[in-house]
Enzyme design. Structure first.
Site, PDB file in Angstrom:
ATOM      1  N   ASP A 249      28.236  54.274 -14.644  1.00 40.27           N
ATOM      2  CA  ASP A 249      28.951  53.666 -13.528  1.00 40.27           C
ATOM      3  C   ASP A 249      30.409  53.507 -13.924  1.00 40.27           C
ATOM      4  O   ASP A 249      30.718  53.249 -15.097  1.00 40.27           O
ATOM      5  CB  ASP A 249      28.358  52.306 -13.157  1.00 40.27           C
ATOM      6  CG  ASP A 249      28.780  51.867 -11.761  1.00 40.27           C
ATOM      7  OD1 ASP A 249      28.003  52.099 -10.814  1.00 40.27           O
ATOM      8  OD2 ASP A 249      29.893  51.319 -11.615  1.00 40.27           O
ATOM      9  N   ASP A 289      24.984  58.324  -5.884  1.00 38.87           N
ATOM     10  CA  ASP A 289      24.879  57.313  -4.831  1.00 38.87           C
ATOM     11  C   ASP A 289      26.260  56.677  -4.709  1.00 38.87           C
ATOM     12  O   ASP A 289      26.541  55.644  -5.310  1.00 38.87           O
ATOM     13  CB  ASP A 289      23.815  56.277  -5.193  1.00 38.87           C
ATOM     14  CG  ASP A 289      23.592  55.265  -4.084  1.00 38.87           C
ATOM     15  OD1 ASP A 289      23.623  55.663  -2.906  1.00 38.87           O
ATOM     16  OD2 ASP A 289      23.399  54.077  -4.393  1.00 38.87           O
ATOM     17  N   CYS A 342      24.508  54.758   1.761  1.00 34.19           N
ATOM     18  CA  CYS A 342      23.826  53.847   2.679  1.00 34.19           C
ATOM     19  C   CYS A 342      24.706  53.669   3.913  1.00 34.19           C
ATOM     20  O   CYS A 342      24.922  52.561   4.391  1.00 34.19           O
ATOM     21  CB  CYS A 342      23.507  52.511   2.009  1.00 34.19           C
ATOM     22  SG  CYS A 342      24.901  51.701   1.211  1.00 34.19           S
TER      23      CYS A 342
END
Length: 389
Positions: A249, A289, A342
């Site tokens: 990340d 993502d 999302c």
């Protein structure tokens, strides 16, 4: 706390949020100062605040003002209650309504007021979703489901349901994914339950679970979650089969709990720095993502839809394209690059993939899929890209 006192607390917090303070920060500050408030009181105040933020424009119309007081008047009218029964001034309840407040307010008429979206997002939703735009916007006005992922490397769904029941949590299977459960009662007991503490279940959205099930990876694959965050998706993949699991990340602090979560789930995930992702390459599967508007999850974080601007959305789509290009270099020949958001907005989904393919002609889009905002899960998008062998 009386129902009126709970509403008064919500009014105070909403005024702070409308002034620009994050909702979670305002709720935490209030809870620390309200030592008299029990757990049920804190939960009720939180529910008031979040529902008012989900329905900000329509409640402001019904309440006659875009203030904490106006929103709570509107919330009561929306549910068919008489605000005078709550705004009594007694027992720490809000002061009684004025004559002007009793006559103010009307049903929402404009698209933005009716759908509880900023005007510019009404247009963006329409362009992205067509006839599904209105149902999606209206779905964002309700609470999100609470869903669990069963770690099927340790337990099956029936066993997990039985274990949860022993701790007072009622859950049933969801069709959206073979690992998914929806919680009907006892949600606040999940973190203390045996099933959760022992890694048999994790909190994870149903659509996200379905997307992870759809990914293609060989047994023994080397898999990198390039934008791992807390690591829920790499844990879902690791529960499927054997493999070697890596997480990265841009902000390593987001992964601080991942090693402990992985140990609890019975797997090992190596957290990598940016240089280490290159040193460990190539991978059979790289999952991106990416940071996004979160428009598919605004039931859970409703203030985000009011803070998003066209300028910020443009920044996000530029970042998404850059991440996708970086991650593509880490995939082995014949491997898979998975892109997920999302979001329900086309500019973050299909448009980003189209731009990538136009600049990377050797790649193949094997499939992409969108999950709508529903009773089973959030809005979610997956693109499954294959690198030539």
């Amino acid at each position: 706390m009386t129902p009126g006192a709970r509403v008064a607390a919500a009014i105070e917090i909403l005024d702070q949020v409308l002034d620009g303070q994050p909702a979670e920060q305002s709720l935490t500050r209030w809870a620390r100062g309200a030592r008299y408030a029990g757990s049920k009181d804190r939960a009720a105040v939180r529910d008031h605040v979040f529902q008012a933020l989900r329905c900000l424009r329509s409640f402001a119309c019904l309440g006659g003002a875009r203030t904490g007081r106006g929103l709570m008047i509107g919330a009561l009218r929306d549910e068919g209650a008489d605000p005078d029964t709550v705004f009594t001034g007694e027992g720490h309840a809000p002061t009684p309504l004025s004559d002007a407040e009793r006559t103010a307010g009307s049903a929402p008429e404009s698209e933005g007021d009716r759908l509880d979206l900023p005007d510019w997002l009404v247009t963006a939703f329409g362009a992205s979703l067509g006839e599904a735009a209105e149902p999606a916007a209206l779905a964002l006005r309700a609470r999100a489901p609470i869903t669990l992922r069963v770690n099927q490397s340790l337990k099956n769904r029936s066993q997990a349901i039985a274990m949860l029941s022993e701790d007072g949590i009622q859950a049933t299977p969801l069709d959206i994914a073979s690992t998914a459960l929806i919680v009907h009662d006892g949600a606040r007991r999940i973190n203390g339950s045996t099933a959760y503490r022992d890694g048999f279940v994790e909190l994870q959205d149903g659509s996200s679970q379905a997307a992870m099930e759809a990914l293609d990876m060989p047994d023994g694959a080397r898999v990198l979650d390039y934008c791992a965050g807390g690591g829920g998706k790499i844990l879902a993949l690791a529960a499927r089969q054997s493999g070697t699991w890596f997480a990265h990340d841009a902000d390593p602090r987001r992964m601080k709990d991942l090693p402990a979560r992985a140990e609890r789930a019975g797997c090992t995930v190596s957290c990598l720095s940016t240089p280490d992702t290159v040193a460990q390459a190539p991978y059979h599967l790289v999952l991106c993502d990416v940071p996004c508007s979160g428009s598919g999850t605004w039931r859970r974080a409703p203030e985000a839809k009011w803070r998003l601007t066209p300028e910020r959305l443009a920044e996000l789509t530029g970042l998404q394209a850059a991440i996708l290009s970086e991650a593509a270099t880490l995939v082995r020949p014949g491997g898979v690059l998975a892109y997920t958001t999302c979001s329900v907005l086309a500019c973050e989904n299909a448009d980003v993939i189209a731009e990538f393919l136009s600049n990377s002609e050797c790649w193949t889009l094997e499939f992409d899929r969108s999950w709508p905002i529903s009773d089973d899960g959030d809005g979610f998008y997956l693109a499954h890209l294959r690198k030539p062998a």
